[in-house]
Design an enzyme around this catalytic site. Sequence first.
Site, PDB file in Angstrom:
ATOM      1  N   ARG A 106       0.728  -1.152  -0.019  1.00 40.91           N
ATOM      2  CA  ARG A 106      -0.067  -0.040  -0.041  1.00 40.91           C
ATOM      3  C   ARG A 106       0.883   1.261  -0.137  1.00 40.91           C
ATOM      4  O   ARG A 106       1.896   1.298   0.562  1.00 40.91           O
ATOM      5  CB  ARG A 106      -0.902  -0.016   1.237  1.00 40.91           C
ATOM      6  CG  ARG A 106      -2.030  -0.950   1.053  1.00 40.91           C
ATOM      7  CD  ARG A 106      -2.851  -0.949   2.466  1.00 40.91           C
ATOM      8  NE  ARG A 106      -2.253  -1.638   3.630  1.00 40.91           N
ATOM      9  CZ  ARG A 106      -1.532  -0.462   4.568  1.00 40.91           C
ATOM     10  NH1 ARG A 106      -1.951   0.805   4.442  1.00 40.91           N
ATOM     11  NH2 ARG A 106      -1.018  -1.145   5.442  1.00 40.91           N
ATOM     12  N   TYR A 156      -1.802  -3.537  -6.883  1.00 41.41           N
ATOM     13  CA  TYR A 156      -1.397  -4.256  -5.699  1.00 41.41           C
ATOM     14  C   TYR A 156      -2.369  -4.303  -4.651  1.00 41.41           C
ATOM     15  O   TYR A 156      -2.649  -3.054  -3.988  1.00 41.41           O
ATOM     16  CB  TYR A 156       0.122  -4.139  -5.218  1.00 41.41           C
ATOM     17  CG  TYR A 156       0.474  -5.386  -4.227  1.00 41.41           C
ATOM     18  CD1 TYR A 156       1.170  -6.314  -5.165  1.00 41.41           C
ATOM     19  CD2 TYR A 156       0.327  -5.549  -2.990  1.00 41.41           C
ATOM     20  CE1 TYR A 156       1.598  -7.557  -4.522  1.00 41.41           C
ATOM     21  CE2 TYR A 156       0.748  -6.626  -2.352  1.00 41.41           C
ATOM     22  CZ  TYR A 156       1.238  -7.564  -3.148  1.00 41.41           C
ATOM     23  OH  TYR A 156       1.975  -8.746  -2.382  1.00 41.41           O
ATOM     24  N   LYS A 192      -9.728  -1.913   1.947  1.00 43.35           N
ATOM     25  CA  LYS A 192      -9.297  -0.707   2.791  1.00 43.35           C
ATOM     26  C   LYS A 192      -9.881   0.352   2.546  1.00 43.35           C
ATOM     27  O   LYS A 192     -10.344   1.287   3.250  1.00 43.35           O
ATOM     28  CB  LYS A 192      -7.646  -0.517   2.315  1.00 43.35           C
ATOM     29  CG  LYS A 192      -6.719  -1.854   2.985  1.00 43.35           C
ATOM     30  CD  LYS A 192      -7.178  -2.265   4.312  1.00 43.35           C
ATOM     31  CE  LYS A 192      -6.162  -3.304   4.911  1.00 43.35           C
ATOM     32  NZ  LYS A 192      -6.402  -3.609   5.935  1.00 43.35           N
ATOM     33  N   HIS A 247     -10.566  -1.993  11.660  1.00 43.00           N
ATOM     34  CA  HIS A 247      -9.496  -3.058  11.127  1.00 43.00           C
ATOM     35  C   HIS A 247      -9.249  -4.263  12.315  1.00 43.00           C
ATOM     36  O   HIS A 247      -8.366  -4.310  12.877  1.00 43.00           O
ATOM     37  CB  HIS A 247      -8.120  -2.227  11.015  1.00 43.00           C
ATOM     38  CG  HIS A 247      -7.030  -2.866  10.360  1.00 43.00           C
ATOM     39  ND1 HIS A 247      -5.542  -2.390  10.564  1.00 43.00           N
ATOM     40  CD2 HIS A 247      -7.293  -3.774   9.344  1.00 43.00           C
ATOM     41  CE1 HIS A 247      -5.002  -3.151   9.791  1.00 43.00           C
ATOM     42  NE2 HIS A 247      -5.953  -3.812   9.012  1.00 43.00           N
ATOM     43  N   SER A 295      -1.180  -3.799  10.712  1.00 46.12           N
ATOM     44  CA  SER A 295      -0.954  -4.496   9.436  1.00 46.12           C
ATOM     45  C   SER A 295       0.274  -5.470   9.522  1.00 46.12           C
ATOM     46  O   SER A 295       1.319  -5.304  10.252  1.00 46.12           O
ATOM     47  CB  SER A 295      -0.769  -3.916   8.133  1.00 46.12           C
ATOM     48  OG  SER A 295      -1.755  -2.745   7.992  1.00 46.12           O
ATOM     49  N   CYS A 338       0.759  -8.106  11.565  1.00 49.13           N
ATOM     50  CA  CYS A 338       1.186  -8.364  13.080  1.00 49.13           C
ATOM     51  C   CYS A 338       0.439  -9.648  13.580  1.00 49.13           C
ATOM     52  O   CYS A 338       0.315  -9.981  14.561  1.00 49.13           O
ATOM     53  CB  CYS A 338       0.708  -7.375  14.112  1.00 49.13           C
ATOM     54  SG  CYS A 338       1.953  -5.950  14.083  1.00 49.13           S
ATOM     55  N   ASP A 352      -9.345  -9.566   8.978  1.00 52.91           N
ATOM     56  CA  ASP A 352      -9.089  -8.318   8.613  1.00 52.91           C
ATOM     57  C   ASP A 352      -9.752  -6.909   9.087  1.00 52.91           C
ATOM     58  O   ASP A 352      -9.555  -5.911   9.561  1.00 52.91           O
ATOM     59  CB  ASP A 352      -8.627  -8.055   7.302  1.00 52.91           C
ATOM     60  CG  ASP A 352      -7.662  -6.961   6.922  1.00 52.91           C
ATOM     61  OD1 ASP A 352      -6.561  -6.464   7.804  1.00 52.91           O
ATOM     62  OD2 ASP A 352      -7.793  -6.389   6.042  1.00 52.91           O
ATOM     63  N   ARG A 371       1.345 -12.077  -0.838  1.00 50.59           N
ATOM     64  CA  ARG A 371       0.104 -12.466  -0.242  1.00 50.59           C
ATOM     65  C   ARG A 371      -0.463 -13.782  -0.775  1.00 50.59           C
ATOM     66  O   ARG A 371      -0.056 -14.110  -1.863  1.00 50.59           O
ATOM     67  CB  ARG A 371      -0.604 -11.490  -0.512  1.00 50.59           C
ATOM     68  CG  ARG A 371      -0.318 -10.146   0.046  1.00 50.59           C
ATOM     69  CD  ARG A 371      -0.592  -9.943   1.598  1.00 50.59           C
ATOM     70  NE  ARG A 371      -0.397  -8.637   2.163  1.00 50.59           N
ATOM     71  CZ  ARG A 371      -1.069  -8.200   3.164  1.00 50.59           C
ATOM     72  NH1 ARG A 371      -1.917  -8.505   3.658  1.00 50.59           N
ATOM     73  NH2 ARG A 371      -0.527  -6.921   3.615  1.00 50.59           N
TER      74      ARG A 371
END
Length: 575
Positions: free
Chosen positions: A62, A196, A205, A225, A247, A249, A272, A362
Amino acid sequence: MIKQFINSIQTLCEPDRVHICDGSEEEFHALAQLLEKQGTFVRLQKRENSFYARSDPSDVARVESRTFICSENRENAGPTNNWKDPKEMKALLENLFKGCMKGRVMYVIPYAMGPKNSPYTKFGIEITDSPYVVCSMKIMARIIQIDEGKEFVLGVHSVGMPLKEGEKDVPWPCNQEKVIAHFPEAKEIWSYGSGYGGNALLGKKCFALRIGSKIAKEEGWLAEHMLIMGLTNPEGKKKYIAAAFPSSCGKTNLAMLTSSLKGWSVECVGDDIAWMHFGKDGRLYAVNPENGFFGVAPGTSEKSNPIAMKMIEKDTIFTNVAYTKEGDVWWEGMSETPPEGLIDWRGNPYKKGEKAAHLNARFTVSKKRCPIYDPLGDDPRGVPIDAIIFGGRRAALLPLVVEAYDWTEGVLMGAALSSEMTAAAEGALGDLRHDPFAMLPFCGYHMGDYFQHWLDLETQERKMPKIFSVNWFRKNEKGDYIWSGFGENVRVLKWIFNRLEGSEVGVKTALGFVPHELDTTGLKIDEKELKKLFLVDSAAYSKECKDLLGYFQTTFGERFPRNLKDALTRWQDRM
Ligand code: OXD
Ligand code: MN
């Protein structure tokens, strides 16, 4: 109105043709074949119906520096967002998008975020010139018919690489210039130059969090989130928990945890994003607006997440992982040593000492593939949330688990979240950054108002969830993690569960309750080390409180809620 919008985008972007997506399997396979032909996808020999893609090396995460909230009033974007005047931004976008789809197909994806027939579900349309995005959206969102939706959040996406007559395409088209613009008043998203993840799959998002948080503020609910999980105890009693972590974690690992304690089990609703509303009964209910997982591959293994490993055995798109000579995928952590003849994420023979997979590589897979997908995962009413967890990645200071004394102090725990930077966004790895509610890059309006919104949710009539803070990442003097994490985290969840039941003792500290005892049966951990995990070091934390106050005041000024400032003073006074 929708037709008009599609026509106007077609006129602006000048694609060769328009394709309205129906979300069928046939459509997915036709596009996957096209992507194979173009060299974007490689079909994996070792996994059924699965594909491997390598992005352009400049388009891997991102781009927060190029992400904008274009509210009418600059103040309303707040200090944590980039802002541009909506008229100025629209002019800039008109310029960028003019003819940007030449030589390409313009795909129109009507989609729903949220379960079928749920009052909480919202609708979007993503227009894109990337078939990779269409295939990913088919997994990540619920593709619908245009006439099924009512109001749509409109999104326009282009990789920003028009093709001249006869020009050959590249496997991963993109543009060095990138803009991801949100118009919170018009509820529109425009994304240019990147193919991406969160830059391009606009339901995630951009819609579910940035525009979603703005709608949630207006309508009195929460777009967060957060993962959503169900936890069942040995007596068969179940509770649902929502948890926010910055993000990369370990949200996906926690959401699919394999319990190391007999009789305890986890089921997954989402990894998420959570949309949460208070029901008429005063309880908080959560739905996962997404339909799939866009999980970080590196570090995912039989040890860290055996459920995910099973889940991605087929029907999965892998991006920026490494490729084996047998036609399979590999990444750091999957096995001790990389297999022979590996091709790295850039497409070069793997060299020892370099990364085989990009840190933000990913997998994209439907939640239906999750072996422990929760039976109520698609319930239109959502699942009742009893606890909210905030977690950071902190080598020092923060205890393994603390329970807030009340809602306000719990909100402060969320606001005080900070974490060492990971690879999900551009930026220096390991730098500590404040990441309130793990929403820093995702809150679509002034974060001071967002804190106030959280505070305002508490009323007499509502049964507020209890709030906890956790930190799996504390290190000892040698720099090793003290806590083994992963499946062992169930021990912390067990303590949380029992606190909710009122059957577990808590020890008072300046921040809140920590465990008197944690179930460590069968766990190899030094008692002294364990004690360290629950230590609230007054001197160090006093300094943290001071730093926090400085951060809150300089960043949010007048819009930092008085009640949170008072709660911070309470923390400080108790130190
Ligand atoms: C994500 C992120 O992709 O938080 O989920 O960056
Ligand atoms: Mn995320």
